[in-house]
Design an enzyme around this catalytic site. Sequence first.
Site, PDB file in Angstrom:
ATOM      1  N   THR A   1       0.851  -1.186   0.000  1.00  0.00           N
ATOM      2  CA  THR A   1       0.000   0.000   0.000  1.00  0.00           C
ATOM      3  C   THR A   1       0.890   1.241   0.000  1.00  0.00           C
ATOM      4  O   THR A   1       1.931   1.264   0.665  1.00  0.00           O
ATOM      5  CB  THR A   1      -0.944   0.020   1.219  1.00  0.00           C
ATOM      6  OG1 THR A   1      -1.754   1.208   1.185  1.00  0.00           O
ATOM      7  CG2 THR A   1      -0.177  -0.006   2.536  1.00  0.00           C
TER       8      THR A   1
ATOM      9  N   HIS B   1       2.238 -11.693  14.113  1.00  0.00           N
ATOM     10  CA  HIS B   1       3.288 -12.281  14.937  1.00  0.00           C
ATOM     11  C   HIS B   1       2.998 -13.736  15.307  1.00  0.00           C
ATOM     12  O   HIS B   1       3.863 -14.430  15.830  1.00  0.00           O
ATOM     13  CB  HIS B   1       3.452 -11.445  16.215  1.00  0.00           C
ATOM     14  CG  HIS B   1       4.823 -11.525  16.821  1.00  0.00           C
ATOM     15  ND1 HIS B   1       5.811 -12.351  16.335  1.00  0.00           N
ATOM     16  CD2 HIS B   1       5.369 -10.877  17.877  1.00  0.00           C
ATOM     17  CE1 HIS B   1       6.898 -12.207  17.073  1.00  0.00           C
ATOM     18  NE2 HIS B   1       6.669 -11.324  18.018  1.00  0.00           N
TER      19      HIS B   1
END
Length: 403
Positions: free
Chosen positions: A314, A366
């Site tokens: 992006t 994560h």
Amino acid sequence: MILEMKVPSPGESITEVEIAEWLVGNGDYVEKDQAIAEVDSDKATLELPAEASGTITLKAEEGDAVAVGAVVCLIDTSAEKPEGSEAPKQEKKAETPKAEASKPAASETKTYATGTASPAAKKILAEKGMDANTVAGTGKDGRVTKDDAIKAVPSMGTPTGGNRGTSRSKMSMLRRKVAERLVEAKNTTAMLTTFNEVDMSPIFALRTEYKETFKTKHGVSLGFMSFFTLAVVRALKMYPAVNSMIDGKEMLSYDFCDISIAVSGPKGLMVPVIRNAENLSFRGVESEVKRLAIRAREGEITVDEMTGGTFTITNGGVFGSMLSTPIINPPQSGILGMHNIVERPVAIDGKVEVRPIMYVALSYDHRIIDGKESVGFLVAVKEALENPVELLMDNDVKKALEL
């Protein structure tokens, strides 16, 4: 003959759409294949073409959510085309005026019945910047007394009463879906963001030297997206966990790179996918980026073109963003944020030089990507962008650019 037009399925997982706008009016004569409505799904805005020629009767209102397969209009195919009518133009009809929502008064300050104020009260209110009509008078016939003026508390807002109107509009189905996915990403992933900076000087030098030749030969500009896409592909091969996603209790990894690119369209954020970016050259990436961006801006993008993707890029820099923490595009596990390029003083071989610097950010899940992998991935992107001739072009610029 009366033909019932039903909502076609825009995609396998879509069960309903929303009538965004009728492009024709009730009772109009329409031609076969003429666009008669725009419909929003939770992934894209699509045009609905007439299945036959005839007079149309609308069976749904703008803003209605209708199930796939439901009847949205009738077409009387036996109706004759009105004399002197021109071929239908693919233009939107003027919006039907809608009743305006009731607007609040110019000031939200409560106004009491007009009354008089004693000279002493007027002086006190003037010092406070208040109007006597905004104070409840306790005197005879609502007269504002000196005591009323002393006790009156001025509004914390503008005392002169500026415009404080509001408006309310319905969010499109696409925007509502984007909102749901953003919340889902925040709530269902262990999202962290790591940052780095990139010296864009080498890419600036390459573009300055070759952009005109590249555009003349290939018909597309040599932009930044091809460098970033190929740098990401290289880093994904080095750190395959970033090119993975969680599927139940398993980690699903891909041996291909389908890169989603975030594009701002007229209906909101859209994320078309560059398929098998690992097989594309600089020209291939730039051509595909241009094609998808145009289709997104013109509302022609399809659900299939936005489905899938293993990693997202992006670019908030086109809007002036210096730094951000991009939100993961579920079910993907990583997204790279590009930002604006600013000349900054940096230390080069013990000396201060001014270089065009871009801050980059990698948001990652994560749960399956460790800190070592995320940092390593972003460093690999940085290395490729700062040394594109060796790491992205195999030391042959003209061959890489197909010049």
